[in-house]
Design an enzyme around this catalytic site. Structure first.
Site, mmCIF file in Angstrom:
data_model
loop_
_atom_site.group_PDB
_atom_site.id
_atom_site.type_symbol
_atom_site.label_atom_id
_atom_site.label_comp_id
_atom_site.label_asym_id
_atom_site.label_seq_id
_atom_site.Cartn_x
_atom_site.Cartn_y
_atom_site.Cartn_z
ATOM 1 N N SER A 1 0.783 -10.102 -0.650
ATOM 2 C CA SER A 1 0.564 -8.656 -0.655
ATOM 3 C C SER A 1 0.775 -7.966 0.685
ATOM 4 O O SER A 1 0.969 -6.751 0.722
ATOM 5 C CB SER A 1 -0.847 -8.344 -1.168
ATOM 6 O OG SER A 1 -1.812 -8.994 -0.367
ATOM 7 N N LYS B 1 0.801 -1.225 0.000
ATOM 8 C CA LYS B 1 0.000 0.000 0.000
ATOM 9 C C LYS B 1 0.839 1.282 0.000
ATOM 10 O O LYS B 1 0.370 2.328 -0.479
ATOM 11 C CB LYS B 1 -0.942 0.001 1.204
ATOM 12 C CG LYS B 1 -2.078 -0.995 1.115
ATOM 13 C CD LYS B 1 -3.122 -0.557 0.101
ATOM 14 C CE LYS B 1 -4.370 -1.418 0.169
ATOM 15 N NZ LYS B 1 -5.429 -0.950 -0.742
#
Length: 409
Positions: free
Chosen positions: A311, A61
């Protein structure tokens, strides 16, 4: 909830992602890619893990948040930024803002894991706890933006965010030029859309596979309908991909560039998280383990070499404990049984002796003697056992029945 997005934007292209990569030089890490022998043996072709769980802030992110905030005008930066997130986006916005000298306010749900709240504050954001679910938190953040003039940093529905996340795709091509399939967890779609833009522009033959949690799979019905569709409810432990509606901008890119979107169950997510920890020595959150879950559920469906994107690794320790226990049980490594036995001296010792002969390791034992459903001379015992797999679980239960014990359902 319907997110408010700025309307029509130019299509995202490879140059946008390459520009984001230059902007992120010295900010985001080019994360490692590790081979997995166990997954390779299952798939029958090389499988590599792209370790974004080792990125700064513990997830991908930061990439998109930094590119988005770095692209603001001086006037917009002076007004500050605001975001809403249960964890990963919150930390990415907080760190990106601090690095760029921009004031940030982050709204998080009241029940957000304490380690994620603490980390977001430590990265420099003002944290406001609001709402029980992320949709309520998003509404509060957007209202704050309208009231104060702060720029709302959407978690996935903006071209700059998607371009930043797409730098993962460029790194995949650099680190594994022979790749034939990329598997990516999908929530709102920013990461898989960005990766698809980068990879398909250079290697259109590479297959891009998105993975959603079965209880939060907004893309299959949306793709069938031809437009983003909001789910009535979302239920999954994978909070990183717990999104009820695809983003407007990612949806178009996923529709045009992503080859397939699969779903995985909670049991498959638990097993994947356990495998990452045991075999790859990687602490991965459930959302980050979703590509591995897809590989485990149907290994023959993936043409190699395969790159699975881990992720994120920001998993709450309490959730980790529950998920690991669930994963152990799903893999036949942990077994709980209830039995009825005669309440007399030596009965428990005899039971434990039977379990020992069956090679089951006893972790915990509890007694119930006062249940009105029990006979006068009966006791109910619950045992928690460490076992060696599904076949061993069946052998243990069979050994108990052969010894005359009544195993309760």
């Amino acid at each position: 909830m319907t997110f408010r997005t700025a309307a029509p934007v130019p299509p995202l292209i490879l140059d946008d992602v390459r520009g984001a990569q230059k902007m992120l030089a010295g900010v985001a890490r080019a994360t490692a890619m590790e081979g997995s022998r166990h997954l390779t043996s299952l798939v029958g072709a090389p499988v590599h893990l792209k370790c974004e769980n080792l990125q700064r802030t513990g997830s991908f992110k930061l990439r998109g948040a930094y590119v988005r905030i770095a692209g603001l005008s001086p006037v917009e930066r002076a007004a500050g930024v605001v975001a809403a997130s249960a964890g990963n986006h919150a930390q990415g916005v907080a760190l990106a803002s601090s690095l760029l000298g921009v004031r940030s306010t982050v709204f998080m749900p009241v029940g957000a894991p304490l380690p994620k709240v603490a980390a977001t504050r430590e990265y420099g954001a003002e944290v406001r706890l609001h709402g029980q679910v992320v949709d309520e938190t998003l509404t509060a953040a957007q209202e704050y933006a309208e009231e104060t003039g702060a720029v709302f940093i959407h978690p996935f529905d903006h071209p700059d965010i998607i371009a930043g996340q797409g730098t993962v795709g460029l790194e995949i091509l650099e680190q594994c030029p022979e790749v034939r399939t990329v598997v990516v967890g999908v929530g709102g779609g920013g990461l898989v859309a960005g990766i698809a833009v980068a990879v398909k522009a250079v290697r259109p033959d590479v297959r891009i596979v998105g993975v959603q949690a079965e209880g939060a799979a907004g893309y299959p019905p949306s793709l069938a309908a031809g437009h983003p569709v909001a789910l009535e409810s979302v239920r999954t432990m994978a909070d990183g991909i717990k999104v009820g509606r695809p983003g407007d901008i990612p949806f178009g890119l996923v529709r045009d560039l992503v080859d397939e979107v699969r779903t995985v169950t909670e049991d498959e997510l638990s097993s994947a998280l356990l495998l990452c920890l045991e075999r790859a020595k990687m602490v991965v959150e459930p959302a980050g383990a979703s590509p591995v879950a897809a590989l485990l559920s149907d290994p023959a469906a993936f043409r190699g070499p395969v790159v699975a994107v881990l992720s994120g690794g920001n998993v709450d320790p309490l959730l980790m404990r529950r998920v690991l226990t669930h994963g152990l049980a799903a893999n036949g490594r942990y077994l709980s049984l209830r039995l009825r036995l005669t309440d007399r001296p030596g009965a428990l010792a005899a039971l434990l002796s039977t379990l020992s002969r069956a090679d089951a390791n006893v972790l915990d034992v509890s007694h119930v003697r006062t249940d009105p459903r029990l006979g006068l001379t009966e006791a109910e015992v619950e045992v928690h056992l460490e076992t060696q797999g599904p076949e061993h679980c069946a052998e243990v239960a069979a050994a108990l029945r052969a010894a005359g014990y009544r195993v309760m359902d």
